[in-house]
Scaffold this active site. Sequence first.
Site, PDB file in Angstrom:
ATOM      1  N   ASP A  53       0.832  -1.201   0.000  1.00 13.20           N
ATOM      2  CA  ASP A  53       0.000   0.000   0.000  1.00 13.20           C
ATOM      3  C   ASP A  53       0.869   1.256   0.000  1.00 13.20           C
ATOM      4  O   ASP A  53       0.365   2.369  -0.078  1.00 13.20           O
ATOM      5  CB  ASP A  53      -1.004  -0.002   1.152  1.00 13.20           C
ATOM      6  CG  ASP A  53      -0.333  -0.098   2.508  1.00 13.20           C
ATOM      7  OD1 ASP A  53       0.909  -0.207   2.572  1.00 13.20           O
ATOM      8  OD2 ASP A  53      -1.055  -0.061   3.525  1.00 13.20           O
ATOM      9  N   SER A  54       2.195   1.058   0.013  1.00 17.31           N
ATOM     10  CA  SER A  54       3.119   2.169  -0.258  1.00 17.31           C
ATOM     11  C   SER A  54       2.885   2.701  -1.668  1.00 17.31           C
ATOM     12  O   SER A  54       3.376   3.779  -2.015  1.00 17.31           O
ATOM     13  CB  SER A  54       4.568   1.725  -0.081  1.00 17.31           C
ATOM     14  OG  SER A  54       4.809   0.513  -0.766  1.00 17.31           O
ATOM     15  N   ASP A  92      -1.226  -5.944  -0.321  1.00 18.24           N
ATOM     16  CA  ASP A  92      -1.717  -5.356   0.928  1.00 18.24           C
ATOM     17  C   ASP A  92      -3.219  -5.122   0.891  1.00 18.24           C
ATOM     18  O   ASP A  92      -3.756  -4.598  -0.095  1.00 18.24           O
ATOM     19  CB  ASP A  92      -1.053  -3.988   1.157  1.00 18.24           C
ATOM     20  CG  ASP A  92       0.198  -4.086   1.999  1.00 18.24           C
ATOM     21  OD1 ASP A  92       0.282  -4.996   2.857  1.00 18.24           O
ATOM     22  OD2 ASP A  92       1.092  -3.240   1.818  1.00 18.24           O
ATOM     23  N   LYS A 122      -1.684  -9.281   2.636  1.00 17.16           N
ATOM     24  CA  LYS A 122      -0.972  -8.858   3.848  1.00 17.16           C
ATOM     25  C   LYS A 122      -1.848  -7.852   4.574  1.00 17.16           C
ATOM     26  O   LYS A 122      -2.518  -7.036   3.936  1.00 17.16           O
ATOM     27  CB  LYS A 122       0.386  -8.239   3.495  1.00 17.16           C
ATOM     28  CG  LYS A 122       1.146  -7.691   4.701  1.00 17.16           C
ATOM     29  CD  LYS A 122       2.619  -7.441   4.413  1.00 17.16           C
ATOM     30  CE  LYS A 122       2.938  -6.113   3.787  1.00 17.16           C
ATOM     31  NZ  LYS A 122       2.498  -4.919   4.552  1.00 17.16           N
ATOM     32  N   GLU A 124      -1.959  -5.378   8.465  1.00 16.10           N
ATOM     33  CA  GLU A 124      -1.141  -4.850   9.558  1.00 16.10           C
ATOM     34  C   GLU A 124      -1.810  -5.077  10.908  1.00 16.10           C
ATOM     35  O   GLU A 124      -3.026  -4.973  11.031  1.00 16.10           O
ATOM     36  CB  GLU A 124      -0.913  -3.343   9.349  1.00 16.10           C
ATOM     37  CG  GLU A 124      -0.127  -3.031   8.086  1.00 16.10           C
ATOM     38  CD  GLU A 124       0.157  -1.545   7.906  1.00 16.10           C
ATOM     39  OE1 GLU A 124      -0.216  -0.728   8.782  1.00 16.10           O
ATOM     40  OE2 GLU A 124       0.770  -1.199   6.881  1.00 16.10           O
ATOM     41  N   GLU A 191       8.790  -4.371  10.786  1.00  8.83           N
ATOM     42  CA  GLU A 191       9.321  -3.100  10.274  1.00  8.83           C
ATOM     43  C   GLU A 191       9.804  -2.196  11.404  1.00  8.83           C
ATOM     44  O   GLU A 191       9.094  -1.978  12.402  1.00  8.83           O
ATOM     45  CB  GLU A 191       8.211  -2.397   9.469  1.00  8.83           C
ATOM     46  CG  GLU A 191       8.664  -1.071   8.865  1.00  8.83           C
ATOM     47  CD  GLU A 191       7.757  -0.549   7.760  1.00  8.83           C
ATOM     48  OE1 GLU A 191       6.802  -1.258   7.370  1.00  8.83           O
ATOM     49  OE2 GLU A 191       8.007   0.574   7.290  1.00  8.83           O
TER      50      GLU A 191
HETATM   51  O1  KIV Z   1       3.522  -1.211   1.609  1.00  9.78           O
HETATM   52  C1  KIV Z   1       4.716  -1.558   1.716  1.00  9.78           C
HETATM   53  O2  KIV Z   1       5.577  -1.189   0.908  1.00  9.78           O
HETATM   54  C2  KIV Z   1       5.083  -2.412   2.832  1.00  9.78           C
HETATM   55  C3  KIV Z   1       6.544  -2.686   3.026  1.00  9.78           C
HETATM   56  C4  KIV Z   1       7.173  -1.499   3.621  1.00  9.78           C
HETATM   57  C5  KIV Z   1       6.764  -3.901   3.816  1.00  9.78           C
HETATM   58  O3  KIV Z   1       4.253  -2.838   3.556  1.00  9.78           O
END
Ligand code: KIV
Length: 274
Positions: A53-54, A92, A122, A124, A191
């Site tokens: 989600d980055s 994510d 994924k 969180e 992280e």
């Molecule tokens: O969204 C992302 O890029 C991440 C990584 C930093 C692990 O979750």
Amino acid sequence: MTSQTPEAVHPVRTHHLRQAKERGERITMLTAYDAMVAQIFDQAGTDVLLVGDSLSNVVLGRPDTLAVTLDEMIHHARAVVAATRRALVVTDLPFGSYEASPEQAMASAVRLIKESGTRAVKLEGGRRVAAQVELLTSSGIPVMGHLGFTPQSEHAFGGKRVQGRGPEAADALCDDAMALQEAGVFAVVIEMVPASLAQRVTEILDVPTIGIGAGPYCDGQVLVWQDMAGLGDWSPRFAKRYADLRGALDGAVRRYTDEVRRGTFPGPEHSFAE
Ligand code: KIV
């Protein structure tokens, strides 16, 4: 983990990551958000491609990860899946798509999988999302956890801060990791925590840990690819820049602009005869 030759592509599955941990082989993971980059990383032998989600801040130019939508994640995950032959693609679940209930998480994960083809999701959090993880994994959806500095909680943490410092916070993070494992995750991203805490979590878990800013003792490592390749104007202290893509692209665009202005591009070799 070692990669395969293009003729004999054996897709990476979640159990391969567990086997890698058991054999002491390090797992490699990078973010990817589009087909061209995914193809390069896949062919180079990266084990896991994360449609993170980055996407929100790194690609879409927003200030944090919170604004990205499930539709946007699906759109980019579909491109990554289309270009990937070997790597395990993990996507994510974005902020707001799973926290409210296990049922909400299920509906979001099902959309993500059906509409993009991602093999795993994924999310969180630790104990607070254990019920979500349990419903997904018991329904056959592979889930990767994410602990420590979890960017979707950036504003609750008061910024991008190292997590798990001090005995109480460290114990809490270990309890979260165990809860995720019991709920069925196949791996956990850790992280921005002290290296010694990441080592402790790696030792207590049977499933692999993938570190980012968590030192050298995790079972694998992940970076945002633009940080790894030096495309951004800034990268976090924990990220090593393996290339200077920003410099290379800057040089290329300046030469192109100059040649167009001077009329030296296109030349005869770039033009069609009648
Ligand atoms: O969204 C992302 O890029 C991440 C990584 C930093 C692990 O979750």
